[in-house]
Design a protein around this motif. Structure first.
Motif, PDB file in Angstrom:
ATOM      1  N   GLY A  15       0.751  -1.266  -0.053  1.00 15.28           N
ATOM      2  CA  GLY A  15      -0.114   0.047   0.030  1.00 15.28           C
ATOM      3  C   GLY A  15       1.117   1.172   0.117  1.00 15.28           C
ATOM      4  O   GLY A  15       0.598   2.259   0.674  1.00 15.28           O
ATOM      5  N   ALA A  16       1.869   1.236  -0.683  1.00 14.41           N
ATOM      6  CA  ALA A  16       3.173   2.378  -0.617  1.00 14.41           C
ATOM      7  C   ALA A  16       2.930   3.408  -1.533  1.00 14.41           C
ATOM      8  O   ALA A  16       3.545   4.220  -1.712  1.00 14.41           O
ATOM      9  CB  ALA A  16       4.383   1.503  -0.815  1.00 14.41           C
ATOM     10  N   GLY A  19      -0.528   7.668   1.154  1.00 12.84           N
ATOM     11  CA  GLY A  19      -0.964   7.740   2.471  1.00 12.84           C
ATOM     12  C   GLY A  19       0.373   7.101   3.238  1.00 12.84           C
ATOM     13  O   GLY A  19       1.356   7.424   3.209  1.00 12.84           O
ATOM     14  N   ILE A  20      -0.181   6.101   4.236  1.00 10.40           N
ATOM     15  CA  ILE A  20       0.833   5.741   5.367  1.00 10.40           C
ATOM     16  C   ILE A  20       1.844   5.079   4.685  1.00 10.40           C
ATOM     17  O   ILE A  20       3.262   5.418   4.927  1.00 10.40           O
ATOM     18  CB  ILE A  20       0.094   5.009   6.435  1.00 10.40           C
ATOM     19  N   GLY A  21       1.718   4.118   3.615  1.00  5.48           N
ATOM     20  CA  GLY A  21       2.830   3.467   3.036  1.00  5.48           C
ATOM     21  C   GLY A  21       3.772   4.404   2.096  1.00  5.48           C
ATOM     22  O   GLY A  21       5.049   3.907   2.309  1.00  5.48           O
ATOM     23  N   ALA A  22       3.247   5.386   1.649  1.00  2.37           N
ATOM     24  CA  ALA A  22       4.323   6.390   0.975  1.00  2.37           C
ATOM     25  C   ALA A  22       4.982   6.795   2.050  1.00  2.37           C
ATOM     26  O   ALA A  22       6.427   7.184   1.886  1.00  2.37           O
ATOM     27  CB  ALA A  22       3.463   7.433   0.012  1.00  2.37           C
ATOM     28  N   ALA A  23       4.587   7.312   3.039  1.00  2.00           N
ATOM     29  CA  ALA A  23       5.364   8.129   3.909  1.00  2.00           C
ATOM     30  C   ALA A  23       6.396   7.353   4.709  1.00  2.00           C
ATOM     31  O   ALA A  23       7.479   7.679   4.960  1.00  2.00           O
ATOM     32  CB  ALA A  23       4.248   8.697   5.214  1.00  2.00           C
ATOM     33  N   VAL A  24       5.817   5.959   5.078  1.00  2.00           N
ATOM     34  CA  VAL A  24       6.978   4.898   5.310  1.00  2.00           C
ATOM     35  C   VAL A  24       7.890   4.752   4.613  1.00  2.00           C
ATOM     36  O   VAL A  24       9.108   4.868   4.842  1.00  2.00           O
ATOM     37  CB  VAL A  24       6.217   3.535   5.813  1.00  2.00           C
ATOM     38  N   ALA A  25       7.766   4.698   3.316  1.00  2.00           N
ATOM     39  CA  ALA A  25       8.685   4.499   2.314  1.00  2.00           C
ATOM     40  C   ALA A  25       9.749   5.636   2.186  1.00  2.00           C
ATOM     41  O   ALA A  25      11.102   5.378   2.103  1.00  2.00           O
ATOM     42  CB  ALA A  25       8.167   4.167   0.848  1.00  2.00           C
ATOM     43  N   GLU A  26       9.149   6.684   2.233  1.00  2.00           N
ATOM     44  CA  GLU A  26      10.153   7.940   2.147  1.00  2.00           C
ATOM     45  C   GLU A  26      10.905   8.243   3.293  1.00  2.00           C
ATOM     46  O   GLU A  26      12.348   8.471   3.187  1.00  2.00           O
ATOM     47  CB  GLU A  26       9.049   9.256   2.164  1.00  2.00           C
ATOM     48  N   LEU A  27      10.157   8.055   4.485  1.00  2.00           N
ATOM     49  CA  LEU A  27      11.179   8.088   5.905  1.00  2.00           C
ATOM     50  C   LEU A  27      12.276   7.045   5.906  1.00  2.00           C
ATOM     51  O   LEU A  27      13.487   7.050   6.397  1.00  2.00           O
ATOM     52  CB  LEU A  27      10.285   8.044   6.833  1.00  2.00           C
ATOM     53  N   ALA A  28      11.800   5.674   5.527  1.00  2.00           N
ATOM     54  CA  ALA A  28      12.822   4.646   5.655  1.00  2.00           C
ATOM     55  C   ALA A  28      14.008   4.970   4.761  1.00  2.00           C
ATOM     56  O   ALA A  28      15.345   4.651   5.157  1.00  2.00           O
ATOM     57  CB  ALA A  28      12.169   3.367   4.966  1.00  2.00           C
ATOM     58  N   ILE A  29      13.908   5.462   3.605  1.00  3.29           N
ATOM     59  CA  ILE A  29      14.957   5.872   2.709  1.00  3.29           C
ATOM     60  C   ILE A  29      15.671   6.900   3.137  1.00  3.29           C
ATOM     61  O   ILE A  29      17.106   7.073   3.209  1.00  3.29           O
ATOM     62  CB  ILE A  29      14.448   6.295   1.109  1.00  3.29           C
ATOM     63  N   LEU A  37       8.813  -0.615  -2.986  1.00  2.94           N
ATOM     64  CA  LEU A  37       7.323  -0.045  -2.637  1.00  2.94           C
ATOM     65  C   LEU A  37       6.419  -0.946  -3.318  1.00  2.94           C
ATOM     66  O   LEU A  37       6.449  -1.356  -4.558  1.00  2.94           O
ATOM     67  CB  LEU A  37       6.961   1.368  -3.226  1.00  2.94           C
ATOM     68  N   SER A  38       5.087  -1.666  -2.631  1.00  2.00           N
ATOM     69  CA  SER A  38       4.309  -2.284  -3.723  1.00  2.00           C
ATOM     70  C   SER A  38       2.787  -1.639  -3.632  1.00  2.00           C
ATOM     71  O   SER A  38       2.439  -1.347  -2.397  1.00  2.00           O
ATOM     72  CB  SER A  38       4.392  -3.974  -3.269  1.00  2.00           C
ATOM     73  N   ASP A  39       2.050  -1.880  -4.560  1.00  2.00           N
ATOM     74  CA  ASP A  39       0.729  -1.164  -4.426  1.00  2.00           C
ATOM     75  C   ASP A  39      -0.109  -2.121  -5.604  1.00  2.00           C
ATOM     76  O   ASP A  39       0.553  -2.614  -6.563  1.00  2.00           O
ATOM     77  CB  ASP A  39       0.756   0.087  -4.757  1.00  2.00           C
ATOM     78  N   VAL A  40      -1.357  -2.143  -5.311  1.00  2.00           N
ATOM     79  CA  VAL A  40      -2.054  -2.519  -6.568  1.00  2.00           C
ATOM     80  C   VAL A  40      -2.337  -1.485  -7.496  1.00  2.00           C
ATOM     81  O   VAL A  40      -2.520  -1.965  -8.801  1.00  2.00           O
ATOM     82  CB  VAL A  40      -3.492  -2.999  -6.099  1.00  2.00           C
ATOM     83  N   ASP A  41      -2.224  -0.321  -7.527  1.00  2.00           N
ATOM     84  CA  ASP A  41      -1.970   0.768  -8.438  1.00  2.00           C
ATOM     85  C   ASP A  41      -0.700   0.735  -9.196  1.00  2.00           C
ATOM     86  O   ASP A  41       0.343   1.426  -8.622  1.00  2.00           O
ATOM     87  CB  ASP A  41      -2.586   2.090  -7.850  1.00  2.00           C
ATOM     88  N   GLU A  42      -0.296   0.316 -10.255  1.00  2.00           N
ATOM     89  CA  GLU A  42       0.942   0.024 -10.796  1.00  2.00           C
ATOM     90  C   GLU A  42       1.483   1.492 -10.922  1.00  2.00           C
ATOM     91  O   GLU A  42       2.632   1.802 -10.902  1.00  2.00           O
ATOM     92  CB  GLU A  42       0.721  -0.854 -11.902  1.00  2.00           C
ATOM     93  N   GLY A  91      -4.586  -1.661   2.843  1.00  2.00           N
ATOM     94  CA  GLY A  91      -6.122  -1.928   3.492  1.00  2.00           C
ATOM     95  C   GLY A  91      -7.177  -1.301   2.864  1.00  2.00           C
ATOM     96  O   GLY A  91      -6.728  -0.192   2.121  1.00  2.00           O
ATOM     97  N   ILE A  92      -8.332  -1.638   2.836  1.00  2.00           N
ATOM     98  CA  ILE A  92      -9.243  -0.753   2.274  1.00  2.00           C
ATOM     99  C   ILE A  92     -10.473  -0.868   3.419  1.00  2.00           C
ATOM    100  O   ILE A  92     -10.574  -1.490   4.251  1.00  2.00           O
ATOM    101  CB  ILE A  92      -9.897  -1.615   1.002  1.00  2.00           C
ATOM    102  N   THR A  93     -11.450   0.175   3.148  1.00  2.00           N
ATOM    103  CA  THR A  93     -12.830   0.013   3.985  1.00  2.00           C
ATOM    104  C   THR A  93     -13.820   0.349   2.688  1.00  2.00           C
ATOM    105  O   THR A  93     -13.682   1.176   1.624  1.00  2.00           O
ATOM    106  CB  THR A  93     -12.805   0.918   4.951  1.00  2.00           C
ATOM    107  N   HIS A  94     -15.128  -0.045   2.799  1.00  2.00           N
ATOM    108  CA  HIS A  94     -16.152   0.443   2.441  1.00  2.00           C
ATOM    109  C   HIS A  94     -17.031   1.039   3.374  1.00  2.00           C
ATOM    110  O   HIS A  94     -17.342   0.526   4.430  1.00  2.00           O
ATOM    111  CB  HIS A  94     -17.173  -0.655   1.663  1.00  2.00           C
ATOM    112  N   THR A  95     -17.363   2.292   3.134  1.00  2.00           N
ATOM    113  CA  THR A  95     -18.045   3.186   4.497  1.00  2.00           C
ATOM    114  C   THR A  95     -19.596   2.744   4.506  1.00  2.00           C
ATOM    115  O   THR A  95     -20.227   2.374   3.340  1.00  2.00           O
ATOM    116  CB  THR A  95     -18.072   4.740   4.224  1.00  2.00           C
ATOM    117  N   GLY A  96     -20.191   2.800   5.429  1.00  2.00           N
ATOM    118  CA  GLY A  96     -21.581   2.469   5.508  1.00  2.00           C
ATOM    119  C   GLY A  96     -21.733   1.584   6.762  1.00  2.00           C
ATOM    120  O   GLY A  96     -20.911   0.787   7.098  1.00  2.00           O
TER     121      GLY A  96
END
Length: 276
Positions: A15-16, A19-29, A37-42, A91-96
């Motif tokens: 989930g990088a 959001g949180i995943g991108a922030a983790v990747a940036e700080l770790a580097i 970094l991995s994500d479903v959005d290529e 992670g994901i959510t559907h609201t409701g």
């Protein structure tokens, strides 16, 4: 002076793209680690990795796929020689409310948040044990302690993930791996924007939200300190963890928090005639 780094690690983050995943990747580097970094959005994850420079690599990963997990570990091995730390963040959510979600929406949440993370942990167990070391960091949620209206299935997956995480850690106590679970509260990501649009999720706004960078700091610190469990915020999170043990107390207190969240959400919504 920044935090002391024991040694450079190769970190696989799910989930990088944002959001949180991108922030983790940036700080770790920033702290001298190398990150896959991995994500479903290529497209988004490739763009994010390129922006982080030569210490970053990227791969597409749908965490529901065991084959996808195998490819992600292989990509990390090809890029940097293996995975020292897995950060399960996607992670994901559907609201409701539960009665209003379609059966497929309930399944989506379970398949990603719980089964997808379980698949990743099991893949990491095999590969990290074979290499003789590894650290699995599961990014969970404060909802693993407190069931919230508007989040029934989401909360269920987080309750389940916490139980799974600690069970596996106990099973593997004599092995070479370390285990950490981290519980963010409401965080200012795309998921919070999704919740803002749905009045049934008003309780998300009962307390202040956190920037992804604040959560990332705890995750990246954990690479060195290896805590067993981290709650947010440190004091109030402990109170919430205890409160979650008492169902009658929750049924009294959570509606009060929900009403406060509803008022705060109304204040945050754009007002008619404004550009906000």
């Amino acid at each position: 002076m920044g935090p002391v780094i024991e040694q450079e690690k190769v970190v696989l983050v799910t989930g990088a793209a944002n959001g949180i995943g991108a922030a983790v990747a940036e700080l770790a580097i920033t702290r001298s680690h190398r990150v896959v970094l991995s994500d479903v959005d290529e497209v988004a994850v490739l763009d994010r990795a390129r922006s982080l420079g030569p210490r970053a690599a990227a791969c597409v990963l749908d965490i529901r796929s065991s084959e996808g997990w195998a490819r992600a570990f292989e990509a990390a091995e090809a890029a940097f020689g293996g995975v020292d730390v897995l950060v399960n963040n996607a992670g994901i959510t559907h609201t409701g409310v539960a009665r209003d979600l379609r059966p497929q929406q309930h399944r989506d949440i379970v398949e990603v948040n719980l089964l997808g993370t379980i698949t990743g942990v099991c893949t990491a167990l095999e590969r990290m044990t074979a290499q003789g070391h590894g650290h699995i960091i599961n990014v969970c949620s404060m909802t693993s302690f407190l069931p919230l209206p508007g989040y029934a299935t989401y909360c269920a997956t987080k309750y389940g993930l916490r139980a799974f995480h600690h069970s596996v850690a106990i099973e593997e106590r004599n092995g070479p791996l370390d285990f950490t679970i981290i519980h963010p509260p409401s965080t200012r990501t795309g998921m919070l924007d999704q919740e803002m649009a749905d009045p049934s999720c008003a309780i998300s706004f009962a307390e202040r939200s956190y920037a992804p960078q604040e959560i990332a700091r705890a995750v990246v610190d954990a690479i060195v300190t290896k805590p067993v469990e981290v709650v947010f915020p440190p004091l109030a999170g402990r109170v919430q963890r205890v409160a979650g043990v008492f169902p009658r107390l929750m049924r009294r207190v959570i509606p009060i928090a929900e009403a406060r969240g509803r008022r705060q959400r109304e204040r945050l919504l754009p007002q008619p005639g404004t550009d906000r």
